[in-house]
Design a protein around this motif. Structure first.
Motif, PDB file in Angstrom:
ATOM      1  N   GLU A 107     -21.213  13.927 -99.611  1.00  0.00           N
ATOM      2  CA  GLU A 107     -21.717  13.010-100.637  1.00  0.00           C
ATOM      3  C   GLU A 107     -21.779  11.575-100.130  1.00  0.00           C
ATOM      4  OE1 GLU A 107     -19.600  13.528-104.341  1.00  0.00           O
ATOM      5  OE2 GLU A 107     -20.427  15.545-104.611  1.00  0.00           O
ATOM      6  N   ALA A 108     -20.747  11.136 -99.392  1.00  0.00           N
ATOM      7  CA  ALA A 108     -20.737   9.758 -98.884  1.00  0.00           C
ATOM      8  C   ALA A 108     -21.880   9.524 -97.887  1.00  0.00           C
ATOM      9  CB  ALA A 108     -19.389   9.446 -98.233  1.00  0.00           C
ATOM     10  N   VAL A 109     -22.103  10.494 -97.018  1.00  0.00           N
ATOM     11  CA  VAL A 109     -23.180  10.363 -96.026  1.00  0.00           C
ATOM     12  C   VAL A 109     -24.550  10.380 -96.704  1.00  0.00           C
ATOM     13  CG1 VAL A 109     -24.313  11.554 -94.093  1.00  0.00           C
ATOM     14  CG2 VAL A 109     -21.824  11.278 -94.107  1.00  0.00           C
ATOM     15  N   THR A 110     -24.694  11.176 -97.731  1.00  0.00           N
ATOM     16  CA  THR A 110     -25.986  11.329 -98.406  1.00  0.00           C
ATOM     17  C   THR A 110     -26.296  10.162 -99.331  1.00  0.00           C
ATOM     18  OG1 THR A 110     -25.735  13.718 -98.287  1.00  0.00           O
ATOM     19  CG2 THR A 110     -27.349  12.874 -99.879  1.00  0.00           C
ATOM     20  N   GLU A 111     -25.336   9.789-100.140  1.00  0.00           N
ATOM     21  CA  GLU A 111     -25.576   8.752-101.149  1.00  0.00           C
ATOM     22  C   GLU A 111     -25.387   7.339-100.609  1.00  0.00           C
ATOM     23  OE1 GLU A 111     -22.821  10.125-104.121  1.00  0.00           O
ATOM     24  OE2 GLU A 111     -24.385  11.317-105.106  1.00  0.00           O
ATOM     25  N   LEU A 112     -24.629   7.198 -99.531  1.00  0.00           N
ATOM     26  CA  LEU A 112     -24.309   5.885 -98.969  1.00  0.00           C
ATOM     27  C   LEU A 112     -23.970   4.877-100.069  1.00  0.00           C
ATOM     28  CD1 LEU A 112     -26.900   5.586 -96.061  1.00  0.00           C
ATOM     29  CD2 LEU A 112     -24.450   6.058 -95.881  1.00  0.00           C
ATOM     30  N   PRO A 113     -22.875   5.147-100.795  1.00  0.00           N
ATOM     31  CA  PRO A 113     -22.491   4.219-101.858  1.00  0.00           C
ATOM     32  C   PRO A 113     -22.065   2.882-101.253  1.00  0.00           C
ATOM     33  CG  PRO A 113     -20.739   5.796-101.458  1.00  0.00           C
ATOM     34  CD  PRO A 113     -21.911   6.215-100.608  1.00  0.00           C
ATOM     35  N   ASP A 114     -21.734   1.934-102.102  1.00  0.00           N
ATOM     36  CA  ASP A 114     -21.286   0.632-101.599  1.00  0.00           C
ATOM     37  C   ASP A 114     -20.133   0.844-100.620  1.00  0.00           C
ATOM     38  OD1 ASP A 114     -18.542  -0.069-103.108  1.00  0.00           O
ATOM     39  OD2 ASP A 114     -19.884   1.015-104.478  1.00  0.00           O
ATOM     40  N   GLU A 115     -19.932  -0.117 -99.745  1.00  0.00           N
ATOM     41  CA  GLU A 115     -18.964   0.045 -98.657  1.00  0.00           C
ATOM     42  C   GLU A 115     -17.556   0.366 -99.151  1.00  0.00           C
ATOM     43  OE1 GLU A 115     -17.678  -2.023 -94.479  1.00  0.00           O
ATOM     44  OE2 GLU A 115     -18.442  -3.331 -96.063  1.00  0.00           O
ATOM     45  N   GLU A 116     -17.104  -0.306-100.180  1.00  0.00           N
ATOM     46  CA  GLU A 116     -15.751  -0.075-100.691  1.00  0.00           C
ATOM     47  C   GLU A 116     -15.579   1.366-101.163  1.00  0.00           C
ATOM     48  OE1 GLU A 116     -12.931  -1.667-104.307  1.00  0.00           O
ATOM     49  OE2 GLU A 116     -14.374  -3.064-103.448  1.00  0.00           O
ATOM     50  N   THR A 117     -16.536   1.863-101.925  1.00  0.00           N
ATOM     51  CA  THR A 117     -16.480   3.238-102.421  1.00  0.00           C
ATOM     52  C   THR A 117     -16.559   4.216-101.264  1.00  0.00           C
ATOM     53  OG1 THR A 117     -17.511   2.569-104.494  1.00  0.00           O
ATOM     54  CG2 THR A 117     -17.591   4.918-103.947  1.00  0.00           C
ATOM     55  N   ARG A 118     -17.491   3.969-100.350  1.00  0.00           N
ATOM     56  CA  ARG A 118     -17.680   4.857 -99.208  1.00  0.00           C
ATOM     57  C   ARG A 118     -16.403   4.930 -98.368  1.00  0.00           C
ATOM     58  NH1 ARG A 118     -21.692   2.467 -97.150  1.00  0.00           N
ATOM     59  NH2 ARG A 118     -20.709   1.460 -95.373  1.00  0.00           N
ATOM     60  N   LEU A 119     -15.816   3.783 -98.062  1.00  0.00           N
ATOM     61  CA  LEU A 119     -14.602   3.767 -97.241  1.00  0.00           C
ATOM     62  C   LEU A 119     -13.441   4.469 -97.936  1.00  0.00           C
ATOM     63  CD1 LEU A 119     -14.783   0.187 -95.692  1.00  0.00           C
ATOM     64  CD2 LEU A 119     -15.292   2.386 -94.588  1.00  0.00           C
TER      65      LEU A 119
END
Length: 176
Positions: free
Chosen positions: A99-111
């Motif tokens: 999901e993180a790779v696909t959606e590329l959420p904001d940096e804080e959420t992704r990290l």
């Protein structure tokens, strides 16, 4: 070219298509070396394909997941994997990476998402799962842009269930 014309990206540039398939083989080998099962990779492939709306890849990877031993209950609730305890910590980590790779959420959420997964995985597993998510995203885009068709499979012909004409509480969202 009209909207009804199909342009098969994979057929228009077969060298690039072969290179993408080569990447997929390398990723599968890295995943196997990292001790990741085919079933786990297929769950990741399915979740990413759900997010991307790729019907062709959903059809293909559902079949692969079944062949790899993923049960129908997990397949049925995959879109709501966070809401159930059916998935192992390893599976949850893989799905979070997908999901993180696909959606590329904001940096804080992704990290934050990746940190939870990272704590569960070895370096090799973490890398292999990210590459697997990158690869299926590429395949999804080729299939969506090419409008690859999902053709009915002879083994997927559905027959009405006995008593299907009845309406039960379960059929309308209640409990039986």
């Amino acid at each position: 070219m009209t909207a009804s014309d199909r342009f098969y990206l994979d057929k228009a540039e077969p060298g690039s298509w072969r290179a993408l398939n080569g990447l997929a083989r390398k990723v599968a080998a890295a995943a196997e070396e990292a001790g990741l099962s085919r079933a786990l990779l297929e769950l990741l492939n399915l979740r990413v394909s759900q997010l991307n709306g790729c019907a062709y890849c959903l059809d293909l990877h559902t079949r692969y997941a079944e062949e790899a031993g993923v049960g129908p209950q997990k397949l049925a609730v995959l879109t709501a994997w966070r809401e159930t305890e059916l998935f192992t910590e390893l599976e949850r980590s893989a799905l979070a990476i997908g999901e993180a790779v696909t959606e590329l959420p904001d940096e804080e959420t992704r990290l934050a998402e990746l940190a939870v997964a990272r704590a569960e995985l070895t370096d090799e597993q973490y890398s292999a799962l990210q590459w697997a998510a990158i690869a299926i995203n590429a395949f999804n885009r080729v299939s969506v842009l090419s409008r690859h068709r999902v053709r009915p499979r002879p083994d997927a012909v559905e027959e009405p269930a006995p008593g299907a004409a009845r309406t039960s509480a379960a059929a309308v969202g209640g409990t039986a």
